[in-house]
Design an enzyme around this catalytic site. Structure first.
Site, PDB file in Angstrom:
ATOM      1  N   ASP A 211      61.238  51.173  26.335  1.00 29.24           N
ATOM      2  CA  ASP A 211      60.690  52.359  27.050  1.00 29.24           C
ATOM      3  C   ASP A 211      61.906  53.228  28.061  1.00 29.24           C
ATOM      4  O   ASP A 211      62.972  52.510  28.007  1.00 29.24           O
ATOM      5  CB  ASP A 211      59.635  51.646  28.276  1.00 29.24           C
ATOM      6  CG  ASP A 211      58.807  52.807  28.938  1.00 29.24           C
ATOM      7  OD1 ASP A 211      57.533  52.488  28.342  1.00 29.24           O
ATOM      8  OD2 ASP A 211      59.098  53.628  29.330  1.00 29.24           O
TER       9      ASP A 211
ATOM     10  N   ASN B 152      54.758  53.844  19.529  1.00 32.09           N
ATOM     11  CA  ASN B 152      53.731  54.220  20.522  1.00 32.09           C
ATOM     12  C   ASN B 152      54.047  54.877  21.729  1.00 32.09           C
ATOM     13  O   ASN B 152      52.999  55.622  22.067  1.00 32.09           O
ATOM     14  CB  ASN B 152      53.307  52.674  21.149  1.00 32.09           C
ATOM     15  CG  ASN B 152      52.597  52.679  22.346  1.00 32.09           C
ATOM     16  OD1 ASN B 152      51.206  52.947  22.327  1.00 32.09           O
ATOM     17  ND2 ASN B 152      53.352  52.692  23.589  1.00 32.09           N
TER      18      ASN B 152
ATOM     19  N   TYR C 255      49.140  68.529  22.159  1.00 30.76           N
ATOM     20  CA  TYR C 255      48.989  67.233  21.898  1.00 30.76           C
ATOM     21  C   TYR C 255      48.121  67.037  20.419  1.00 30.76           C
ATOM     22  O   TYR C 255      48.705  66.231  19.783  1.00 30.76           O
ATOM     23  CB  TYR C 255      48.097  66.684  22.927  1.00 30.76           C
ATOM     24  CG  TYR C 255      47.798  65.217  22.975  1.00 30.76           C
ATOM     25  CD1 TYR C 255      48.803  64.212  23.151  1.00 30.76           C
ATOM     26  CD2 TYR C 255      46.588  64.575  22.558  1.00 30.76           C
ATOM     27  CE1 TYR C 255      48.443  62.943  23.404  1.00 30.76           C
ATOM     28  CE2 TYR C 255      46.412  63.133  22.500  1.00 30.76           C
ATOM     29  CZ  TYR C 255      47.494  62.289  23.124  1.00 30.76           C
ATOM     30  OH  TYR C 255      47.472  60.959  22.757  1.00 30.76           O
TER      31      TYR C 255
ATOM     32  N   LYS D 165      49.754  64.946  17.407  1.00 30.04           N
ATOM     33  CA  LYS D 165      49.049  63.849  16.605  1.00 30.04           C
ATOM     34  C   LYS D 165      48.497  63.887  15.074  1.00 30.04           C
ATOM     35  O   LYS D 165      48.482  63.094  14.425  1.00 30.04           O
ATOM     36  CB  LYS D 165      47.938  63.353  17.691  1.00 30.04           C
ATOM     37  CG  LYS D 165      48.120  63.105  19.141  1.00 30.04           C
ATOM     38  CD  LYS D 165      49.524  61.843  18.801  1.00 30.04           C
ATOM     39  CE  LYS D 165      49.784  61.468  20.207  1.00 30.04           C
ATOM     40  NZ  LYS D 165      50.560  60.034  20.392  1.00 30.04           N
TER      41      LYS D 165
ATOM     42  N   ILE E 122      41.532  56.002  26.191  1.00 25.86           N
ATOM     43  CA  ILE E 122      41.524  54.554  26.559  1.00 25.86           C
ATOM     44  C   ILE E 122      42.191  54.352  28.184  1.00 25.86           C
ATOM     45  O   ILE E 122      42.884  55.376  28.625  1.00 25.86           O
ATOM     46  CB  ILE E 122      42.929  53.892  25.792  1.00 25.86           C
ATOM     47  CG1 ILE E 122      42.204  54.163  24.233  1.00 25.86           C
ATOM     48  CG2 ILE E 122      43.182  52.345  26.102  1.00 25.86           C
ATOM     49  CD1 ILE E 122      41.186  53.300  23.809  1.00 25.86           C
TER      50      ILE E 122
ATOM     51  N   THR F 247      44.191  54.085  30.679  1.00 24.66           N
ATOM     52  CA  THR F 247      45.564  53.892  31.052  1.00 24.66           C
ATOM     53  C   THR F 247      46.431  54.824  31.957  1.00 24.66           C
ATOM     54  O   THR F 247      45.310  55.700  32.201  1.00 24.66           O
ATOM     55  CB  THR F 247      46.508  53.859  29.825  1.00 24.66           C
ATOM     56  OG1 THR F 247      46.741  55.147  29.260  1.00 24.66           O
ATOM     57  CG2 THR F 247      46.087  53.144  28.295  1.00 24.66           C
TER      58      THR F 247
END
Ligand SMILES: NC(=O)c1ccc[n+]([C@@H]2O[C@H](COP(=O)([O-])OP(=O)(O)OC[C@H]3O[C@@H](n4cnc5c(N)ncnc54)[C@H](O)[C@@H]3O)[C@@H](O)[C@H]2O)c1
Length: 274
Positions: free
Chosen positions: A37, A87, A152, A156, A185, A187
């Site tokens: 990360d 990811n 975005y 994607k 999701i 997060t």
């Protein structure tokens, strides 16, 4: 996915959200995981929670050379590379007319080049091995319109195109490629907003707007469990949760319906912002 300590997985953006849940789930299956990360502290905390076989490294996916070196080192140390999870990603949102070019460049750098760097590092290695699974994270926003999330959606869609095309190229050479396309999701991404330096006054409330577009946020643990099951079956485009998958299929038959629903959600969100 079988229980095997020899199996290795490299995760980018592993310090939070989906990457964190993924690192924990892969470790629970006995795999050797590298949690990478840009935020080293976050990656370290996740690696500790994963157990003794996991390691943490600082890695900015925008740095092609660093991505290559890190993945090669991990594979060399463990003698193999079974999975790469590209990811890491960010969101940038607002009316397209309000978004500065620098913000577009930033999201392209992380969400497109970041994934591509991982692919270009891992794929040749996997070809040499004759096996391996590349898993790129896109989004439901990579499969249909995502108004107010246009930067975005741009990135994607690119990740979907990269993945479905490479999947066909790679299949006869032993390498698997899947693309993960989740709806909202649960997060930290849902509440993090735009990067601080980009003040975009027309930015939507991501949590509220995505709920209107695609339903309430889904549990990250369930999402990762279902993702791993789909990878076991070598699925190509993995859309989660099930209701989002149904909406995606419906949208392929009736794109005008999706457009109409998106327009209505957009009108409501614009009213709520102003
Ligand atoms: N949460 C959702 O609703 C959702 C839906 C669809 C797709 N996704 C995608 O899933 C992926 C993970 O998102 P999340 O929800 O877990 O977000 P998150 O913000 O919780 O985690 C993202 C992680 O990526 C790291 N990161 C950011 N920039 C980086 C860089 N340049 N290099 C390396 N690491 C970097 C962050 O430090 C963070 O730890 C992203 O690609 C996102 O677009 C998320």
């Amino acid at each position: 996915m079988s229980m095997n300590a020899n199996i290795t997985a490299f995760v980018t953006g592993g310090g939070s959200g989906i990457g964190k849940a993924l690192s924990l789930a892969l470790s629970a299956r006995g795999m050797t995981v590298c949690v990478s990360d840009v935020n080293l502290n976050a990656a370290q905390a996740v690696a500790v929670a994963c157990g003794p076989r996991a390691t943490a490294i600082a890695l900015d996916v925008c740095d092609a050379e660093a991505v290559k070196v890190s993945i090669e080192r991990f594979a060399a140390t463990n003698g193999r590379l079974d999975y790469i999870f590209n990811n890491a990603g960010i969101g940038i949102a607002g009316e397209t007319s309000d978004i500065p070019l620098e913000a577009w460049r930033r999201i392209v750098d992380i969400n497109i080049y970041g994934v591509l760097h991982g692919v270009l590092a891992a794929y040749p290695m996997m070809l040499k091995q004759g096996y391996g699974h590349i898993v790129n994270t896109a989004s439901l926003a990579g499969l249909g319109p995502a108004p107010l999330f246009t930067p975005y959606a741009l990135t994607k869609h690119a990740v979907v195109g990269l993945s479905t095309s490479l999947r066909v190229e790679a299949a006869s050479r032993g390498v698997r490629v899947s693309v993960f396309c989740p709806a909202a999701i649960e997060t930290p991404l849902l509440d993090s907003g735009n990067p601080e330096e980009f003040k975009i006054s027309s930015a939507p409330d991501a949590r509220r707007f995505l709920t209107a577009l695609a339903g309430p946020p889904y549990s990250v643990e369930k999402c990762v469990k279902e993702l791993l099951e789909a990878l076991d079956k070598n699925k190509s485009i993995i859309v989660l949760p099930a209701r989002a998958r149904m909406a995606w299929h419906l949208g392929r038959w009736f794109p005008a319906l999706v457009e109409m629903m998106s327009r209505s959600a957009l009108a409501n969100e614009r009213k709520a912002i102003n």
